[in-house]
Design a protein around this motif. Structure first.
Motif, PDB file in Angstrom:
ATOM      1  N   ASN A  25       0.794  -1.378  -0.158  1.00 22.66           N
ATOM      2  CA  ASN A  25       0.048  -0.010   0.102  1.00 22.66           C
ATOM      3  C   ASN A  25       0.944   1.228   0.003  1.00 22.66           C
ATOM      4  O   ASN A  25       1.478   1.732   1.058  1.00 22.66           O
ATOM      5  CB  ASN A  25      -1.116   0.069   1.160  1.00 22.66           C
ATOM      6  N   VAL A  26       1.061   1.763  -1.047  1.00 21.10           N
ATOM      7  CA  VAL A  26       1.853   2.775  -1.298  1.00 21.10           C
ATOM      8  C   VAL A  26       1.483   4.300  -0.191  1.00 21.10           C
ATOM      9  O   VAL A  26       2.260   4.945   0.121  1.00 21.10           O
ATOM     10  CB  VAL A  26       2.000   3.715  -2.832  1.00 21.10           C
ATOM     11  N   THR A  27      -0.072   4.218  -0.038  1.00 22.00           N
ATOM     12  CA  THR A  27      -0.457   5.144   0.772  1.00 22.00           C
ATOM     13  C   THR A  27      -0.041   5.323   2.108  1.00 22.00           C
ATOM     14  O   THR A  27       0.261   6.273   2.768  1.00 22.00           O
ATOM     15  CB  THR A  27      -1.920   5.235   0.645  1.00 22.00           C
ATOM     16  N   VAL A  59      -1.295  10.860   0.358  1.00 18.16           N
ATOM     17  CA  VAL A  59      -2.233  10.875  -0.992  1.00 18.16           C
ATOM     18  C   VAL A  59      -1.783  12.208  -1.877  1.00 18.16           C
ATOM     19  O   VAL A  59      -1.703  12.153  -3.126  1.00 18.16           O
ATOM     20  CB  VAL A  59      -3.698  10.822  -0.745  1.00 18.16           C
ATOM     21  N   GLU A  60      -1.960  13.543  -1.089  1.00 15.61           N
ATOM     22  CA  GLU A  60      -1.642  14.707  -1.756  1.00 15.61           C
ATOM     23  C   GLU A  60      -0.408  14.867  -2.579  1.00 15.61           C
ATOM     24  O   GLU A  60      -0.166  15.253  -3.514  1.00 15.61           O
ATOM     25  CB  GLU A  60      -1.954  15.787  -0.898  1.00 15.61           C
ATOM     26  N   ARG A  61       0.815  14.161  -2.070  1.00 21.59           N
ATOM     27  CA  ARG A  61       2.181  14.306  -2.441  1.00 21.59           C
ATOM     28  C   ARG A  61       2.183  12.964  -3.659  1.00 21.59           C
ATOM     29  O   ARG A  61       2.774  13.409  -4.611  1.00 21.59           O
ATOM     30  CB  ARG A  61       3.178  13.880  -1.450  1.00 21.59           C
ATOM     31  N   ARG A  74      10.171   7.375  -6.496  1.00 20.68           N
ATOM     32  CA  ARG A  74      10.569   6.128  -6.872  1.00 20.68           C
ATOM     33  C   ARG A  74       8.958   5.065  -6.549  1.00 20.68           C
ATOM     34  O   ARG A  74       8.865   4.263  -7.398  1.00 20.68           O
ATOM     35  CB  ARG A  74      11.781   5.512  -6.211  1.00 20.68           C
ATOM     36  N   LEU A  75       8.706   5.238  -5.369  1.00 12.57           N
ATOM     37  CA  LEU A  75       7.609   4.307  -4.931  1.00 12.57           C
ATOM     38  C   LEU A  75       6.192   4.799  -5.899  1.00 12.57           C
ATOM     39  O   LEU A  75       5.644   3.959  -6.534  1.00 12.57           O
ATOM     40  CB  LEU A  75       7.241   4.400  -3.535  1.00 12.57           C
ATOM     41  N   VAL A  76       6.012   5.881  -5.790  1.00  8.83           N
ATOM     42  CA  VAL A  76       5.107   6.258  -6.840  1.00  8.83           C
ATOM     43  C   VAL A  76       5.001   6.137  -8.292  1.00  8.83           C
ATOM     44  O   VAL A  76       4.210   5.612  -8.901  1.00  8.83           O
ATOM     45  CB  VAL A  76       4.617   7.975  -6.589  1.00  8.83           C
TER      46      VAL A  76
END
Length: 742
Positions: free
Chosen positions: A681-683, A688-690, A723-725
């Protein structure tokens, strides 16, 4: 050229498959693949690759993938014997010919070459060019075929190199005698002048030149002040740091004294210096390589040609003479790519000793250069910038940002904006017409009335006295930082004169700001002691088994398996041969040779701990969350271990600490896992805003370059979250990223 007797190389679907088969590794280190591809195309090569970068594999793997024999020229008997031993333990046909062999042994090995049983033949340059060997080589070329000449330690060719050997100059005769045979020249360090000399002396034909980064990311660098009670601190460090280590001293007397002290305090240590007889030095070296003793206390004579990849720490108990020597000596740590520590004890008493030795040099020019080199060592020791940036800058390599693997990065001094002071400093350099060194510039800034300032009438400059509000030490800190950041240049011919460069003018024109780390006052400094976690029980048992197997075969332990492989075994705990074959460093030969013994040890440990035992016959996998079938090959065992720790609730920083890896490496793992379809879960990691802002930047500039995305976003974003996003973005575009791939 006939190759009728030589063994036919096996066919592999890819170079990676061949790498795994012969050496047990899943992927190449940076630059290796390109070099090997060029070698397979029979191009001449000049490879400059720092210690631990994997130079040897660049000629070893091509030798195994082509018919015929590769001749390796090596100047050091110990090094060629170690390399041959390691190759043979991987089931590879390799041998050496040198003065340590009897006549009967030599004939026996020559016969095996003619039978096509040898793919790599190691020889010293003196033997290679001998009257008897060259005719023998002609016969080998006619019957078996000479595939290539690999010239190791190629800097020895050049009189401008740090270890010139006249016999290496004669190697150019190989080009005349075998004009069609490609030549691969390899060395760890070489200036531009030395590189040009190597190409000319060996008559390399339009060579592919590969110069790798000098950045050894796995090495941690630290400088400690050397108080009177420095030995107690050294002893504590050795006791708390597992694995083998080297402690360098400047004098034979210091080596003997320190060895005796360590032995009295229960540390298995031996000395090494030129005052010992050859037999004692040889025995001590062998005992260290085979892990019979843990610590070697030595002068800088020790280390050249020592092929021991699992040295976990190198301590300089005395200040080194120059930064190039320090880089080479500290670089003997962590050649296996695993984490290692490089500690420099810095005391001003050592500087007085060094200055005395410099004064004894008869040549004034040598004295001048030695003093400049000593000042560079002092600048390094006292510097507040990233240690890696300072080192790489010395070799002309630019390093941006901090490494997060040195004392100055992990325990930074307060950062302050010194742009105005930098402008004053650089302006003073300009007004002094770029003809003076740092001390003179500081004297002018602080309004000194010394003879040199008055002689050149620099008391009349507009910059005279404008820096009285800062101490000389503070100006010196700024000057060093400007040098380390590449914002000003300095001559290196023994006359250290400051010169402005393009970045200097950016500062002067207010186009670039300058921030420096400002040292705390002595009474504000925190006293810290570095502690390391105890080695895991299973890792210790596997090391013990490795030592037992090595002793049975009379080989060094690292020939059996590297520390990195043992750590993966301890972490992943493979219980079947199929699982064991996935460990990095386990090739086909070692799987057959050692697999059952190590699996038995791991299973015995798990049984003692009450852990689940899998059926030996079942082709099972390690009990971690299973990835989707289509993406199973995208993540390696080390990635899956990061996944398991993440799913246990560990933060990336926690995982990095537990695994003794850099934080950026953990984020790399997470990115690969996300792209491979693993449930992350990237969040939980990026708000979220970033995420939305990063996605918008990717839509604008594309997803190819992390740097381009960050430039679009600005410095408030770091590469790890980008990198993750980006990984999640790519995954969203391709729900089955591996579909269609074989």
């Amino acid at each position: 050229m006939s190759a009728s007797i030589s063994l036919t190389p096996p066919n592999f679907a890819s170079l990676e498959q061949a790498l795994k088969h012969y050496f047990g590794y899943e992927q190449f280190r940076p630059g290796q693949r390109q070099i090997i591809e060029a070698a397979l195309q029979k191009q001449d090569l000049l490879v400059i690759m720092p210690t631990g970068g994997g130079k040897s594999l660049c000629f070893q793997l091509p030798a195994l993938l082509q018919p015929g024999l590769t001749v390796v020229v090596s100047p050091l008997i110990a090094l060629m014997q170690d390399q041959v031993q390691a190759l043979q333990d991987n089931g590879i046909g390799a041998t050496f010919l040198n003065s340590s062999l009897s006549a009967a042994e030599t004939r026996q090995r020559e016969a095996s070459v003619f039978r096509g049983e040898v793919k790599l033949l190691y020889v010293a340059p003196e033997r290679l060019l001998g009257d008897r060997f060259l005719p023998l080589l002609d016969q080998i070329n006619a019957r078996v075929g000479v595939t290539a000449f690999a010239i190791d330690e190629a800097h020895c060719v050049s009189e401008w190199g740090h270890d010139f050997r006249p016999e290496y100059r004669q190697l150019r005769t190989l080009r005349d005698r075998y004009p069609e045979v490609p030549v691969l020249a390899l060395t760890a360090t070489a200036t531009d002048r030395v590189r040009q000399d190597i190409v000319a002396q060996l008559e390399l034909n339009q060579p592919v030149v590969h110069v790798a980064s000098f950045n050894r990311q796995n090495l941690y660098y630290e400088v400690r002040l050397k108080p009177r009670g420095a030995y107690s601190e050294l002893l504590q460090f050795v006791q708390q740091t597992p694995g083998s280590g080297i402690i360098y001293c400047l004098s034979r007397r210091r080596v003997d004294e320190l060895t005796a002290q360590l032995q009295r305090d229960g540390i298995a240590a031996l000395p090494y210096h030129a005052g010992l007889d050859d037999q004692t030095r040889r025995e001590n070296q062998i005992r260290f390589i085979r892990d019979d003793v843990r610590v070697m206390v030595a002068t800088v004579a020790f280390g050249m040609g020592i092929n021991k990849p699992d040295v976990r720490f190198v301590v300089h108990y005395d200040a080194p003479r120059n930064l190039e020597g320090y880089y080479q000596e500290s670089g003997r740590a962590g050649r296996d790519g695993e984490a290692a520590r490089c500690i420099l004890f810095f005391g001003y008493g050592d500087i007085k000793t060094a200055e005395y030795l410099i004064d004894q040099k008869p040549d004034p020019n040598e004295q001048r250069i030695a003093r400049q080199q000593l000042r560079q060592v002092i600048d390094y020791a006292e510097g507040t910038d990233c240690r890696r940036r300072i080192q790489l800058g010395y070799f002309g390599e630019r390093f941006e940002g901090g490494c997060n693997n040195c004392d100055n990065c992990l325990h930074p001094q307060p950062i302050e904006d010194w742009t105005i002071e930098a402008q004053k400093f650089l302006s003073c350099v300009a007004r002094c017409r770029e003809k003076f060194g740092m001390n003179h510039i500081i004297d002018v800034l602080r309004g000194s009335k010394n003879q040199k300032v008055m002689q050149y009438r620099h008391n009349e400059l507009s910059t005279y006295g404008i820096g009285k509000d800062r101490t000389a030490d503070m100006w010196r800190t700024l000057g060093r930082s400007l040098l380390h950041q590449g914002l000003v240049a300095e001559t290196t011919d023994g006359f250290p004169v400051l010169r402005l460069n393009a970045l200097s003018w950016e500062v002067l024109r207010k186009q670039r700001s300058v921030a420096i780390a400002v040292p705390r006052a002595v009474d504000e400094m925190e006293t810290t002691s570095s502690t390391r976690a105890e080695i895991e029980v299973l890792f210790g048992r596997l090391r013990h088994l490795r030592k037992q197997l090595a002793d049975e075969q009379s080989v060094p332990p690292y020939v059996v398996f590297a520390d990195s492989s043992l750590k993966l075994m301890a972490q992943l705990q493979p219980q079947t041969l199929e699982q064991f074959s996935k460990i990095s460093g386990v090739g086909s030969h070692k799987l057959k040779q050692y697999g059952d013994r190590f699996i038995a040890e791991i299973r015995a440990y798990r049984q003692e701990q009450g852990l689940t035992l899998l059926p030996l016959v079942a082709p099972s996998t390690r009990p971690v969350p299973a990835p989707p079938p289509s993406t199973a090959s995208a993540a390696s065992p080390t990635h899956l271990l990061t996944l398991e720790l993440h799913q246990q609730g560990c933060s990336p920083a926690d995982i990095a600490e537990k695994r003794n890896l850099r934080l950026s490496t953990i984020y790399d793992h997470l990115g690969i896992l996300i792209e491979s379809g693993h449930p992350i879960n990237v969040t939980e990691l990026v708000p979220v805003e970033r995420q939305q802002q990063i996605c918008h930047a990717i839509q604008t500039v594309g997803d190819d370059s992390l740097r381009s995305i960050r430039d679009k976003l600005g410095e408030t974003f770091d590469y790890n979250e980008i990198r993750l996003v980006r990984a999640a973005w790519r995954r969203s575009l391709d729900p089955a990223p591996n579909s269609g791939l074989e």
